[in-house]
Design an enzyme around this catalytic site. Sequence first.
Site, PDB file in Angstrom:
ATOM      1  N   THR A 186      -1.733  10.150   1.627  1.00 34.89           N
ATOM      2  CA  THR A 186      -1.981   8.653   1.769  1.00 34.89           C
ATOM      3  C   THR A 186      -3.191   8.363   2.541  1.00 34.89           C
ATOM      4  OG1 THR A 186      -0.436   8.178   3.483  1.00 34.89           O
ATOM      5  CG2 THR A 186       0.617   8.092   1.423  1.00 34.89           C
TER       6      THR A 186
ATOM      7  N   ASP B 212       6.412  -7.785   2.278  1.00 35.67           N
ATOM      8  CA  ASP B 212       5.488  -6.976   3.167  1.00 35.67           C
ATOM      9  C   ASP B 212       4.895  -8.189   4.096  1.00 35.67           C
ATOM     10  OD1 ASP B 212       3.811  -5.216   4.310  1.00 35.67           O
ATOM     11  OD2 ASP B 212       3.357  -4.229   2.504  1.00 35.67           O
TER      12      ASP B 212
ATOM     13  N   ILE C 134       3.291   4.487  -0.493  1.00 41.46           N
ATOM     14  CA  ILE C 134       4.287   4.566  -1.372  1.00 41.46           C
ATOM     15  C   ILE C 134       4.970   3.646  -2.053  1.00 41.46           C
ATOM     16  CG2 ILE C 134       6.605   5.535  -1.537  1.00 41.46           C
ATOM     17  CD1 ILE C 134       5.861   7.653   0.702  1.00 41.46           C
TER      18      ILE C 134
ATOM     19  N   TYR D 239      10.557   9.182  15.352  1.00 39.50           N
ATOM     20  CA  TYR D 239      10.324   8.924  14.022  1.00 39.50           C
ATOM     21  C   TYR D 239      11.620   9.760  13.254  1.00 39.50           C
ATOM     22  CZ  TYR D 239       8.470   9.085   9.227  1.00 39.50           C
ATOM     23  OH  TYR D 239       8.248   8.851   8.159  1.00 39.50           O
TER      24      TYR D 239
ATOM     25  N   ASN E 113      11.256   0.877   1.857  1.00 34.21           N
ATOM     26  CA  ASN E 113      10.130   1.663   1.914  1.00 34.21           C
ATOM     27  C   ASN E 113       9.450   1.416   3.025  1.00 34.21           C
ATOM     28  OD1 ASN E 113       7.804   3.314   1.129  1.00 34.21           O
ATOM     29  ND2 ASN E 113       6.842   1.220   1.149  1.00 34.21           N
TER      30      ASN E 113
ATOM     31  N   ARG F 217       0.847  -1.255   0.001  1.00 31.20           N
ATOM     32  CA  ARG F 217       0.096  -0.096  -0.066  1.00 31.20           C
ATOM     33  C   ARG F 217       1.072   1.243   0.001  1.00 31.20           C
ATOM     34  NH1 ARG F 217      -2.518   0.378   6.215  1.00 31.20           N
ATOM     35  NH2 ARG F 217      -0.252   0.612   7.338  1.00 31.20           N
TER      36      ARG F 217
ATOM     37  N   ILE G 287       2.708  13.914   1.886  1.00 31.31           N
ATOM     38  CA  ILE G 287       2.161  13.126   0.909  1.00 31.31           C
ATOM     39  C   ILE G 287       0.807  12.579   1.275  1.00 31.31           C
ATOM     40  CG2 ILE G 287       2.434  11.038  -0.325  1.00 31.31           C
ATOM     41  CD1 ILE G 287       4.780  13.203  -0.658  1.00 31.31           C
TER      42      ILE G 287
ATOM     43  N   ASP H 190       8.688 -10.766   7.598  1.00 38.31           N
ATOM     44  CA  ASP H 190       8.896  -9.960   8.857  1.00 38.31           C
ATOM     45  C   ASP H 190      10.094  -9.200   8.585  1.00 38.31           C
ATOM     46  OD1 ASP H 190       9.264  -8.781  11.136  1.00 38.31           O
ATOM     47  OD2 ASP H 190       9.008 -10.574  12.174  1.00 38.31           O
TER      48      ASP H 190
END
Length: 243
Positions: A178, A37, A18, A143, A79, A16, A176, A53
């Site tokens: 999303t 993923d 980006i 983050y 990503n 999903r 962005i 994972d």
Amino acid sequence: MASQKPNAVIVTGGSRGIGAAVIAALADSSTSVINFDIAKPSDDQDCVFRRVDLTNAHQIENTVGELKEEFSIVGLVNNAGFSISHSLSETTDADFEKLVPLNMVGPAYCAKAVAETMKEAGWGRIVNVSSRAALGKSNRTAYAATKGAMISMTRVWALELAQHNITVNAVGPGPISTELFEKVNPKGSPQERALVSSIPVGRLGTTADVARAVQFFLEETSGFITGQTLYVCGGLTAGIADI
């Protein structure tokens, strides 16, 4: 003798956002795309899917080992990531425990695994998806720290791998649009309008905007660019001051 196996790019977190946009951008190329993923992609996504994972080094290494029997892995897009919005006073050990394994350590595991396959192929492209938040953003202590680490690792890997014709670059998305962004900033809400008004180009970015930057770095012809960070932010990082 050069490998006859098809070239492939691994995109982490490609189901999903980006990641999915990057996979869509690569759909018309001659390169196979592999999605790492834990969430299954939509049925119409044109890629090879592996449930991985991304905090498990052994699982990453084993999966890459299996794939290299079929593909020549010449691209990696780190990503996959997660964000927590806490002020400094709210930040706890749990924030770092959640973010560091996926946002910082996982990309290193993936890069380590694919670098060896790229050396065998004679070239490779690694693209790390960082964030404009690495330059400073309120309520993003953990983050921003992990995304800043991705930029630092980009520069280190670029130096270590350059002799093997492997480039390493980063893309730093700004705001962005999303699904996750819209949950926090609903369309038409005061916070969304305020944010858009602060962006020089006057709009939010799209996942396709980021995917185009990633795609550029992945091209074999982009071999003289390495260790760089490209901010896809609508001009936010250029600096604006009302004097």
